[in-house]
Scaffold this active site. Structure first.
Site, mmCIF file in Angstrom:
data_model
loop_
_atom_site.group_PDB
_atom_site.id
_atom_site.type_symbol
_atom_site.label_atom_id
_atom_site.label_comp_id
_atom_site.label_asym_id
_atom_site.label_seq_id
_atom_site.Cartn_x
_atom_site.Cartn_y
_atom_site.Cartn_z
ATOM 1 N N CYS A 37 -3.585 -7.273 44.665
ATOM 2 C CA CYS A 37 -2.761 -7.277 43.445
ATOM 3 C C CYS A 37 -3.648 -7.305 42.210
ATOM 4 C CB CYS A 37 -1.831 -8.481 43.449
ATOM 5 S SG CYS A 37 -0.567 -8.455 44.712
ATOM 6 N N GLU A 61 -6.291 -9.990 42.160
ATOM 7 C CA GLU A 61 -7.419 -10.856 42.474
ATOM 8 C C GLU A 61 -8.717 -10.055 42.437
ATOM 9 O OE1 GLU A 61 -4.976 -10.246 46.338
ATOM 10 O OE2 GLU A 61 -4.618 -10.428 44.213
#
Length: 801
Positions: free
Chosen positions: A434, A436
């Site tokens: 996502c 990170e």
């Protein structure tokens, strides 16, 4: 014609075929895995697993799409999801007849294939990762798992991933070079030493898998040759012969052309998702390690820009074919069947200069032309990035499919250095999954994606004297109930005590999952492409990575802050409501006498996070800091076994968990009703951010971002009209620069869509087949989402610039 133009007829047809493909369940991997485990039942798990992957690669159905320039498929047909029985099979059997009836993320399976899965299921009883993971959990930890207070289902029912392997090394030395390194490591072992004896099996598994990968590529070479013989079109015949040549060379040997580089990366990216069902397997800094091949071929005339663009778009179409089926309960945490395959572009070189190149622009163009949910495109922002590149990014955002997202070098590099990562490696970080981040080829699994902790539920337990409101179960003892509290200090202490109680339980659950994964399903091929694994003779779960930090996810941060602010201001400072009255109203979901008046007071008279109000913003920060300080005390299972780190860092990338974690929660003191979704990521609660996007930026910037290495997910929603004029584009670029350069923001991404469009798509899905929305740190087709997730997106605040 649109700003970015249209894909070629070949690519457009391939895209249309994929969009028309039905999401199915493929049983081939399950069959071949079961066969291998039965045949090699005397072997250690690491070898059984290697033979299972080899058996799958040797025997699974392969095909080359009509017009395809690349080879490699995950399942028997495109967009089908394989079953990975070694992780979990119980939920598969339990839900077989429900897959196609799901409200969202439906999958179709034939009666014949249902029969196949039911026949192989008994073999796996008591033998899966889920079985072992649950058996490892101590009673209290298991209770918290069963009650859903701490969510780790995805960690014991699927693989890890959440990393980018060393594709740069793969392209430079090929699997042949990696095989030689593995063989040399094996040859150095002293088998009289137990520690060396254990390493033999890792090296053997790597050698088995590398040979299987090479044979897999050669299967496609043979298929392409056979297809070329039958092909009557001279141009297509030549393409197939070229593809056959490429598949004979890569991934075995170093890539010598852009076509070979793309195919080599795709083969390994694909095979790693046949080896493991872990998602968020990402490409890393694609525009950096691929650029030398792109530049060389353009300079020598070996390739045209048009063919290079076609190859890129073919790669993204291939990426879109990857699919994954999850249990019904886990699906609610990952709505839209996301795979989170991140492609990261931009950023800086190790010397601090701008890393944007011509391939960076082409990646933007290729993703823009396709407008698909995969890959998940992210951009590394830094002060020195040009306005021209930023404008190009905004043009993609204007297309309304939620990409690209932005991560900022201005804080992330310092985050890594503070954790012990070398400056050179920190400068080379990449977005993963996502939002990170990790260091490609050097980080271990799951830089994010460990346990989910529901902050508002934890708060309600703290206020309820250790009793879980949702289940009524007593979890632990606290000295006083909220009804009897006389000061906010007591509320604050209850929060601290409860966080300190649940945090080590969450670590215990993570360790149980990691222990089961380490023992039962080591990913040897993935390990061979990361860090020091081959030098140490250790797979990733044993400590083979250079760096190893893992990220748990915290849900409902805005709800926590808003709830604490309401309690502090309205109950204890202004004394407009007693603790007992507020508690009774929450338990009645505002349906008691004056309940609606109380709710209106909570919503309108208490400050709300997202409006640049220090009162609530600082409370949110301080409450979060309690958890950050506590989780910093603990280590993962690789601590002290080789990698730098071995610890935890928090993150707010809670994907779509805000919906199910809100569904099972009572009303909360922020005015939220029972069952309503929580706030997602670090974004404000729906419709509570009333002062515009700049105020949201300022509130988010007050979070302890330097400590949130796991990601600070911020979604914003704009109307298409707000970006129609050139001045609006320039205004957004200026806002982004201020957010990242001055406020030291971490991340932001945009949904550019009207509320009316989303409502119409709910009523008339057939008219909006291609509508894509940003769910959390990923995009999904709106029509495949569950109704509750669709509603959650519709209710997000719309901003204007």
């Amino acid at each position: 014609m649109s700003y970015f133009g249209k894909p070629t007829a070949r690519i457009a047809k391939m895209k249309e075929d994929l969009l028309n493909a039905q999401a199915q369940v493929c049983v081939e991997r399950a069959i071949y895995t079961t066969e291998a485990y039965k045949k090699h039942k005397d072997k250690l798990p690491i070898l059984k697993r290697a033979y299972a992957i080899k058996n799958t690669l040797d025997n699974m159905t392969i095909f080359i799409e009509d017009g395809g320039l690349l080879a490699g498929n995950q399942a028997s047909v495109n967009r089908a999801a394989p079953i990975f029985p070694e992780y979990a099979i119980d939920w598969v059997i339990d839900e077989l007849d429900e897959f196609e009836k799901r409200d969202g993320d439906a999958f179709y399976i034939s009666e014949e294939n249902k029969k196949v899965l039911r026949e192989i299921a008994p073999f796996w009883e008591g033998q899966t990762v889920k079985d072992k993971g649950l058996a490892l959990m101590p009673p209290l930890a298991r209770k918290c798992y069963d009650l859903g207070i701490i969510k780790v289902e995805g960690n014991i029912t699927a693989g890890d991933a959440h990393l980018a392997v060393d594709y740069d090394k793969l392209l430079k030395v090929g699997l042949k070079g990696i095989r030689e390194e593995a063989q040399a490591g094996k040859d150095k072992l002293n088998l009289a030493e137990f520690s060396d004896l254990k390493k033999v099996y890792f090296y053997d598994a790597v050698l088995i898998l590398i040979d299987a990968c090479i044979n897999f590529a050669h299967r496609y070479a043979t298929l392409a040759e056979e297809m070329a013989v039958k092909e009557t079109d001279a141009t297509r015949k030549q393409e197939l012969m070229e593809l056959a040549h490429v598949c004979r060379r890569v991934p075995e040997y170093p890539a010598e052309s852009f076509h070979e580089a793309v195919q080599s990366v795709w083969f390994l990216h694909l095979i790693l998702q046949i080896e493991s069902s872990g998602h968020s397997l990402s490409f890393g800094r694609f525009d950096q390690f691929m650029y030398p091949y792109f530049e060389q071929d353009l300079k020598t005339g070996k390739i045209t820009e048009e063919r290079a663009l076609e190859l890129l778009e073919n790669l993204w179409l291939k990426t879109f074919t990857i699919n994954k089926i999850r249990s019904e309960s886990h699906t609610k945490f990952s709505a839209g069947s996301p795979l989170y395959q991140n492609v990261c572009i931009g950023g800086q070189k190790t010397d601090g200069s701008d890393a944007v190149n011509d391939l960076s622009f082409m990646v933007l163009k290729s993703v823009a032309q396709l407008k698909l949910t995969q890959p998940n495109l992210s951009v590394r922002y830094h002060k020195g990035v040009s306005d021209a590149f930023m404008k190009e990014c905004i043009e993609v955002i204007k297309l309304g499919f939620g990409m690209p997202s932005f991560n900022s070098d201005e804080i992330i590099i310092d985050q890594f250095i503070n954790k012990g990562v070398s400056r050179e490696d920190a400068m080379n970080y990449s977005s993963i999954g996502c939002i990170e981040v990790s260091i490609p080829g050097k980080f271990g699994f799951r830089c994010s994606g460990m346990n989910f902790m529901n902050f508002p539920r934890i708060l309600m337990i703290a206020l309820n004297q250790g009793v879980d409101v949702t289940s009524g179960e007593k979890i632990f003892d606290t000295p006083i109930h909220f009804r009897d509290m006389t000061s906010f200090d007591q509320v604050w202490q209850a929060w601290i005590d409860t966080v300190k109680f649940f945090t080590p339980i969450s670590v215990c659950l993570d360790s149980c999952a990691d222990y089961a994964l380490e023992m039962e399903v080591p990913d040897s091929l993935c390990s061979a492409l990361v860090g020091e694994c081959l030098k140490r003779g250790l797979h990733l779960k044993e400590g083979g990575a250079v760096y190893d930090f893992i990220g748990p996810l915290q849900v409902g941060i805005a709800n926590l802050g808003d709830s604490l602010a309401a309690i502090k201001k309205l109950v204890f400072e202004e004394k407009r409501i007693t603790p007992a009255k507020l508690w009774d109203t929450l338990m009645a979901d505002y349906q008691n006498e004056d309940g609606w008046k109380v709710r209106e007071m909570l919503i309108h008279d208490a400050p709300k996070y997202g409006n640049d109000d220090d009162y609530v913003d600082n409370l949110t920060r301080d409450a979060y800091q309690v958890y950050i300080d506590e989780i910093a005390k603990y280590h993962n299972t690789r601590y002290g076994r080789g990698p730098i780190g071995g610890g935890y860092f928090p993150g707010t990338s809670s994907i779509s968990a805000n919906v199910p974690q809100g569904a099972g929660l009572c009303a909360t003191p922020d005015g939220r009703r029972k069952g309503e979704p929580l706030a997602e990521g670090c974004s404000p609660s729906h419709s509570m951010d009333t002062h515009g996007p700049t105020a949201v930026f300022k509130s988010v910037s007050k979070l302890p971002t330097l400590k949130l290495n796991g990601g600070v997910l911020l979604n914003q929603k704009l109307t298409p009209q707000s970006l129609e004029q050139e001045r609006d584009v320039q205004k957004l670029i200026l806002m982004l620069r201020t957010f990242f350069d001055t406020l030291k923001g971490y991340h932001v991404q945009y949904n550019v869509v009207n509320r009316e469009t989303l409502l119409d798509a709910q009523k008339h899905p057939e008219k909006h087949r291609d509508l894509i929305v940003r769910v959390a740190g990923y995009s999904a087709f709106f029509n495949v989402l569950s109704t509750e997730t669709q509603n959650d997106i519709i209710e997000r605040t719309e901003h204007v610039l």
